[in-house]
Each structure stands twice: as C-alpha cells, then as structure tokens.
Design a protein around this motif. Sequence first.
Motif, short mmCIF file in Angstrom:
data_model
loop_
_atom_site.label_atom_id
_atom_site.label_comp_id
_atom_site.label_asym_id
_atom_site.label_seq_id
_atom_site.Cartn_x
_atom_site.Cartn_y
_atom_site.Cartn_z
N GLY A 458 0.82 -1.22 0.00
CA GLY A 458 0.00 0.00 0.00
C GLY A 458 0.84 1.26 0.00
O GLY A 458 0.49 2.26 -0.63
N ASN A 459 1.98 1.24 0.71
CA ASN A 459 2.88 2.38 0.71
C ASN A 459 3.42 2.66 -0.69
O ASN A 459 3.53 3.81 -1.14
N ALA A 460 3.78 1.59 -1.39
CA ALA A 460 4.27 1.73 -2.77
C ALA A 460 3.16 2.20 -3.70
O ALA A 460 3.36 3.06 -4.56
N TYR A 461 1.98 1.62 -3.51
CA TYR A 461 0.83 1.93 -4.35
C TYR A 461 0.48 3.41 -4.27
O TYR A 461 0.18 4.06 -5.28
N GLY A 462 0.53 3.97 -3.06
CA GLY A 462 0.17 5.36 -2.87
C GLY A 462 1.02 6.31 -3.67
O GLY A 462 0.53 7.29 -4.25
N ILE A 463 2.33 6.06 -3.74
CA ILE A 463 3.22 6.93 -4.49
C ILE A 463 2.90 6.88 -5.98
O ILE A 463 2.85 7.92 -6.65
N ALA A 464 2.67 5.71 -6.51
CA ALA A 464 2.35 5.58 -7.94
C ALA A 464 1.07 6.34 -8.27
O ALA A 464 0.99 7.05 -9.28
N VAL A 465 0.05 6.21 -7.41
CA VAL A 465 -1.24 6.86 -7.65
C VAL A 465 -1.11 8.38 -7.60
O VAL A 465 -1.60 9.10 -8.49
N THR A 466 -0.45 8.91 -6.56
CA THR A 466 -0.36 10.36 -6.41
C THR A 466 0.48 11.01 -7.50
O THR A 466 0.19 12.13 -7.93
N PHE A 467 1.52 10.34 -7.97
CA PHE A 467 2.31 10.89 -9.07
C PHE A 467 1.44 11.07 -10.32
O PHE A 467 1.52 12.09 -11.00
N VAL A 468 0.60 10.08 -10.62
CA VAL A 468 -0.28 10.18 -11.78
C VAL A 468 -1.27 11.32 -11.59
O VAL A 468 -1.56 12.08 -12.52
N PHE A 469 -1.81 11.48 -10.37
CA PHE A 469 -2.74 12.57 -10.09
C PHE A 469 -2.10 13.93 -10.36
O PHE A 469 -2.68 14.80 -11.01
N VAL A 470 -0.89 14.13 -9.83
CA VAL A 470 -0.22 15.42 -9.95
C VAL A 470 0.14 15.71 -11.41
O VAL A 470 -0.05 16.84 -11.90
N ILE A 471 0.63 14.70 -12.13
CA ILE A 471 0.98 14.90 -13.55
C ILE A 471 -0.25 15.24 -14.37
O ILE A 471 -0.22 16.12 -15.23
N THR A 472 -1.37 14.54 -14.10
CA THR A 472 -2.62 14.84 -14.80
C THR A 472 -3.05 16.28 -14.55
O THR A 472 -3.47 16.98 -15.47
N SER A 473 -2.94 16.74 -13.30
CA SER A 473 -3.33 18.12 -12.98
C SER A 473 -2.42 19.13 -13.67
O SER A 473 -2.89 20.17 -14.15
N MET A 474 -1.13 18.83 -13.75
CA MET A 474 -0.20 19.74 -14.44
C MET A 474 -0.59 19.91 -15.90
O MET A 474 -0.66 21.03 -16.43
N PHE A 475 -0.83 18.80 -16.58
CA PHE A 475 -1.23 18.86 -17.98
C PHE A 475 -2.60 19.51 -18.13
O PHE A 475 -2.85 20.24 -19.10
N LEU A 476 -3.49 19.24 -17.18
CA LEU A 476 -4.84 19.79 -17.25
C LEU A 476 -4.81 21.32 -17.15
O LEU A 476 -5.58 22.01 -17.85
N VAL A 477 -3.94 21.87 -16.31
CA VAL A 477 -3.82 23.32 -16.19
C VAL A 477 -3.34 23.91 -17.52
O VAL A 477 -3.83 24.96 -17.96
N LEU A 478 -2.39 23.23 -18.20
CA LEU A 478 -1.95 23.70 -19.52
C LEU A 478 -3.10 23.71 -20.51
O LEU A 478 -3.25 24.64 -21.31
N VAL A 479 -3.92 22.66 -20.47
CA VAL A 479 -5.09 22.58 -21.36
C VAL A 479 -6.08 23.70 -21.04
O VAL A 479 -6.63 24.35 -21.94
N MET A 480 -6.32 23.94 -19.74
CA MET A 480 -7.24 25.00 -19.34
C MET A 480 -6.80 26.37 -19.86
O MET A 480 -7.60 27.14 -20.39
N VAL A 481 -5.52 26.66 -19.70
CA VAL A 481 -5.00 27.98 -20.09
C VAL A 481 -4.91 28.11 -21.61
O VAL A 481 -5.39 29.09 -22.19
N MET A 482 -4.31 27.13 -22.26
CA MET A 482 -3.91 27.28 -23.65
C MET A 482 -4.99 26.85 -24.64
O MET A 482 -5.11 27.42 -25.74
N ILE A 483 -5.78 25.84 -24.28
CA ILE A 483 -6.75 25.29 -25.23
C ILE A 483 -8.18 25.71 -24.89
O ILE A 483 -8.91 26.24 -25.72
N TRP A 484 -8.58 25.47 -23.63
CA TRP A 484 -9.93 25.86 -23.23
C TRP A 484 -10.07 27.36 -23.00
O TRP A 484 -11.16 27.90 -23.08
N LYS A 485 -8.93 28.01 -22.67
CA LYS A 485 -8.94 29.45 -22.34
C LYS A 485 -9.91 29.75 -21.20
O LYS A 485 -10.74 30.66 -21.26
N THR A 486 -9.77 28.94 -20.15
CA THR A 486 -10.62 29.06 -18.97
C THR A 486 -10.33 30.36 -18.22
O THR A 486 -9.20 30.84 -18.22
N ASN A 487 -11.34 30.89 -17.56
CA ASN A 487 -11.18 32.09 -16.74
C ASN A 487 -10.09 31.86 -15.70
O ASN A 487 -10.07 30.84 -15.01
#
Length: 741
Positions: A458-487
């Motif tokens: 479970g300790n190992a599993y948690g790190i793998a899961v959270t890394f994917v979460f953070v990377i997804t959010s990083m890319f999502l912010v780029l999409v929001m700003v550059m593609i969606w042009k979100t407020n």
Amino acid sequence: MHHFHRGKRSILMAELGEERPSPEEQQVQEQYEHGTSLSKQRLFDLEADEGSANAVRQKADWGTIWKLAFQCIGVVYGDLGTSPLYVLPGIFPDGIKNEEDILGVLSLIIYSIIIISLIKYVFIVLAANDNGEGGTFALYSLICRHAKVNLIPNQQAEDREVSTYKLDLPKRSTRMASALKYSLESSLIIKYSLLFTTMIGVSMVLGDGILTPCISVLSAVGGIREAAPSLSQDAIMWISVVILILLFQVQRFGTDKVGYTFAPILVLWFAFIAFIGLFNFIKYEPGVIKAVNPWYIVKYFQRNKKKAWISIGGVILCLTGSEALFADLGHFNIRSIQLSSCAVLVPSVLLAYIGQCSYLRKNTEDVTDAFYKSIPKPVYWPQFVVAVLAAIIASQSLISASFSIIQQSVALGCFPRVQVVHTSAEHEGQVYVPEINTLLMLACVGVTLGFKNTLTIGNAYGIAVTFVFVITSMFLVLVMVMIWKTNIILIIIYVLTIGLIEVLFLSSTLYKFVDGGYIPLLFASTVVSIMFIWNYGYRKKYMYELENKIAMKSLTDIVSDERIHRVEGLGLFYTHLVHGISPIFTHYVSHVQALHKVLVFISIKSLPISTVPAEERFLFGRVKPGELIFRCIVRYGYKDSRKDQKTFEELLANQLKDFIGEDSGAEDRQRELALVDNALRDGFVYLMGECEVMAANGSTWVKKLTVDYLYNWLIRFVRQPDEVFLIPRKQLLKVGMTYDV
C-alpha cells in the motif's frame, strides 16, 4: 483534405527538396495551407474500421448510454470499487488510539472521493479527452497538436487536414494563452520536460499495473483467515501468487467480452458493499454521519499533527483507480461514465466506508481486518467469493490499461518496438502485449513474494497513484489555459484546492519511501530510462534522414541514369520521411543499380492523435511527372491497428490504379495502367533500409554511451521494422547503412 492538383506538380514534390516554387505553385500551396479544395484526392484505407466510433459514442442516444454505463462498471470501476478491502488498515497501521479519529478519517475519505474522483475526474478531466481517448498520452498529444512542443515535427500541412487532428477551440483569444504557447514552443528545456513528465506518468501507470493485482488479490484472499485462523500468511501469499499467475496467463485471450462478463459480478459486489455498509451504519453507530462536517478533518489534524499527515498516505488508497475513469474513456463515453459513477460507484463505496467506520466505533480492535470483520456472518462466504472475483477484475482493468498505454508509446516512438496483438475485430483499443504481460507477471509475483502483506505494498501503491494525479493536474492546467482558455479565477481555484490537496497527498506518500515507497520510483526510473534512450535514438535517426534527404534534382538524375536497370515488378520502398526521400535510397541504388518499373515510396507516419479516420488514413501522390514513381503516406493514430499484408497489397494495387485513372490524361492513363498490371503480375518486392545509428566523431562520451551502446543494445532485443509492418520475408530486400548522428 485535397492534396493534389490535376495537371500541376503535386505539393508533395515541393516538399521533396525542390527549389523555390513558381508564383502559381505558391498560390496553390497557400490555398492548401488554408484547407482550400484543389481537386479530387485519392485516399484509401486497408479496410473500413471503427476509426470514428468514439465520435459516434459521444452522440449516442440514452439507450446506448445506459448500455455503456452498465459495461463500464465491469471494466473501469474494479480498482476504485475494491479499495474498501485495504484502506482503513493502511490508515491505522498501529491501531485506533482515539475513537474520534474514526470520524476525522471518514471525513477525509468522503471529501477525497468527492473532490478527486468525482469533481476532478468525472466532471473536469473527462472533458480533456483526445477524440474520445483518455490517459497521460492523450493529454500530451492534445497539447502537441495545439503547440509545437513535439520533439519530432508534427504540425505539418497534411496532418492538420486530418479531421481528428483539428481541435474545436474557443473563438476568443487570451494574452495568457498566447504567452504560454509561445513559452512552450520557444524553450527546448520545456519540450524535454513535457516529454519526460509524460514518460513518468506512463511508467507510474505501469507501476499501478503491477501493484493493483498484488494488493487486491492479497487483500481478498486474506479474508479466508476469518474462517480459517490457522492459515498462515505464507499460505495466503502462495495462494495469491497462483491466482496472479493464472490471471496473467488468460490475458492472451483478450478483453473483448470483459464488459458484459464482469459487469454483473461488479454490480453484485457494489450491491453487497452498499447493503452491508447500510446495515452496519444502522446497527452500530449512526452517529458517524457527523463526518460529513469537514471540521472533523481539522480536529483530526489538531489532535494527531504529524501522524495525521502520515496517515494521508493511507487515505490516498481510497482513490486508487480514479485515473482509470479517464484512461478507459476510449471504450465508452463521457455520459456513460458520469452516469454510472454518480448512480453506482460513489454511493456504494461511500456506504461501504461509512458502514466500516460505524462498526469500528464499537470494535476498534478489529481495524487491521475491518472489511471482513464487519461482514454479518450469514453473508460472509458469498461476500468472500464475490470479493475474490472483484479483486481479480480490479487487476484486469489496470493490466489492460498497461497494454493500451504501451501501444500508444510504441506508436509515438517513445517505447521499444514490441508485439501488439489486437484481440478484438470490433474494438481497436483492445490489445495484448506479450512482452509486457510477462514483465508484469514476474514483477507482480516478485512484489508479492517480497512483501507478503498489503501494508507495505500500500505504501508503494500510494506513491504511484499520487504521481499520476499530480501529472494529470499539471497537464490539465496547460489545457485550461492554452486550449480551453478558462477564466483565470477558475484556474486559480483549481490549483489552490485540488492541486494543493494532491501535493499534500504526494508529500505524505513520499514520507513512506523506505517502507516500500521506493518500489514504484525504482520501477519508474527503469522504464523512463528505457523510454528516453529509445526516443533519443529514434529522434536522432529521424533528424539525420531529414537533414540528408534526397533533393528532387538528385532523384530525377537517378531515375534518368541509363546505367540504372529497370526491372519488372512493383517495388515498395519504406522510408521514415514524409517530406523527402531517405538518404538510404541512393545507398541502395549505388549498390543494386536497379529500380522496379513501378516504384512506390511508403511512409508510415504515427500522428499524436488517437485514431485517423478510415477515409483520411492513406494518401497517394506522384513524385515525378511522366514516371511511375509514387509516394504513399500511411497515417496512423496511436490506437489504430495494422491489418494483414495481403489485404494491404490488394487494396494498394486497386487504389493505385484508381489514382492513375484520375491523375493522368486519357492516353497516358491506358499506358500506365497496362504497365501497373504487368508489374502486379510479377509481384511486390519490399525494399527496406537497415540502419545502424552511431554517434559522430567528436560526440560527448554521454552521447556515445547512449547511442552506440544503450540504444543499439535495445534494438537487438526488439521487433524489427519488417516484423512491425507485417512484411513477408520472402519478398523483402534489405540494404544496410550507418548513420553518424
């Protein structure tokens, strides 16, 4: 898209290295760049596939949506749905010291599921899909299509005219979006960082594919000790290993019927955990409903301080599988996942946690086995059987996701060539990768034998899961700003809420690095190294060919040279380049001194999109007027499969003749068609270069190590291009050449 103009040289000829075009040709080029129709284009595909299936799904009627919603229960929700098996023991590894902590933890679980799984993934991230496909590579390809951040040229004229390549963008333009796009395109460091981050995300998903089967099966099988206390942990471990080996052995049969086969079992699982949770809530402590008040989270941190922060590493396990909601989008649609998540997944899982916490308020000593201890005796064995089946299904979803993401990586040149087997004639996205399956099986067995219990895993599993979460959010912010042009206000709110929560989760899981957390990081570093070395060599090879491509004049001289013997038959010369002819062609001619009377340069091109529509995938053009020398560009998305070579040959021949019929004048048409028919009777010959890539003189020792040893070492262990393209060995002629890069 219309690429050729009758009576004029093709636009493609100018791309082959010819001098500056005439004003008339320049006008044609400008019209082409703006999507103006020039003439009737010759397009063909290997067969009518389901390239536009995702678009159809997005517009499906409610009957189809309900059917897909039922199917996705069996494919997508196994991991999230089985998390109640192991979450609470991971949060309280040393037991419950204060009963009030149960309310604080329950409140953390409730709001984590609502904020991350429901709000972030179900209602925000699903919208950032790539023509109906999800996952880390889908986000990366979305960004690559909007900004020139791909390290290999990807925004070329013929690509932009593919319908699925285009983005449905907001009409407004913002200064922030323009500034961000400029920053991404102008910085080589940022381009490398984006690619590197994508590779980390991919490696972490593969890590999930290893850890999910381990923790799910171990947790489910461990329940048998409730009925047989004398059974040792070693016995449970070996039973789990046998189940895991069997699970990986059946992968070769494919996942074509996974949805309908497994959905009833998972529906039964969700019904069981919801019923038992509601029963325990009523029987033991209805007062736990107070946990909906987030103030209990604050009080939990005030009481436990650092221990509360460390326990968040266990809370993250209730979110495992959230990424699958996005990664498996290609098999379903947004509405179906939103519907089944809100109606089945979230209510059932929340009831399960509420019921367990109600039970623990009266039985704090049972926290190490909270799930099975809280099951009413009359339904224990039915629930145990369903739990084991659900755990196996949960494992299946992440294994399948691993196969899909490797397929995407191979198609985009980010992973060594491995065998990708399409297991379904109906669904392009359902694949099986034998080499990866073996790797995952060995890794799963190794982790299970090495750690034996779910706490360390479970300790190992948690790190793998959270890394994917953070990377997804990083890319999502780029999409929001550059593609969606979100407020900008909404973007700031997202970063300060969801973003900070995920960073907090990541910091807690990293604290457990020495207690098993190093496993996914060790695995990720290995996978990322392999991917980066392969991609580096792949790019160096491509750029060498691009910089040394044959100019149009040189090609004309070669074709006109009387010393070059023209032989019967139809030659297919495979080249990586779309614009220009590979330098290995001159190497071939200088050694063989013969050309087929009909010659077609085949360029296989992978685009950073999920699929290329059937009618837009294959494109013919004439390289030299008056000569039977053609170019055929074959464009694939990362989810497209390659059909058998016999079908390819038949359709290539038919479409080549159709192209000649519309491209040539009446007199030339009959003559050329007769020559093509004669060549076809003599058969196809495949011509392919076998290139050895070496670091040029004066290169740094790092480059020499990477190219001369590591990249070339990888090449020896992977499938060769002729195997990838399904080329018959008896019809293949290879020519070797060394590229000094």
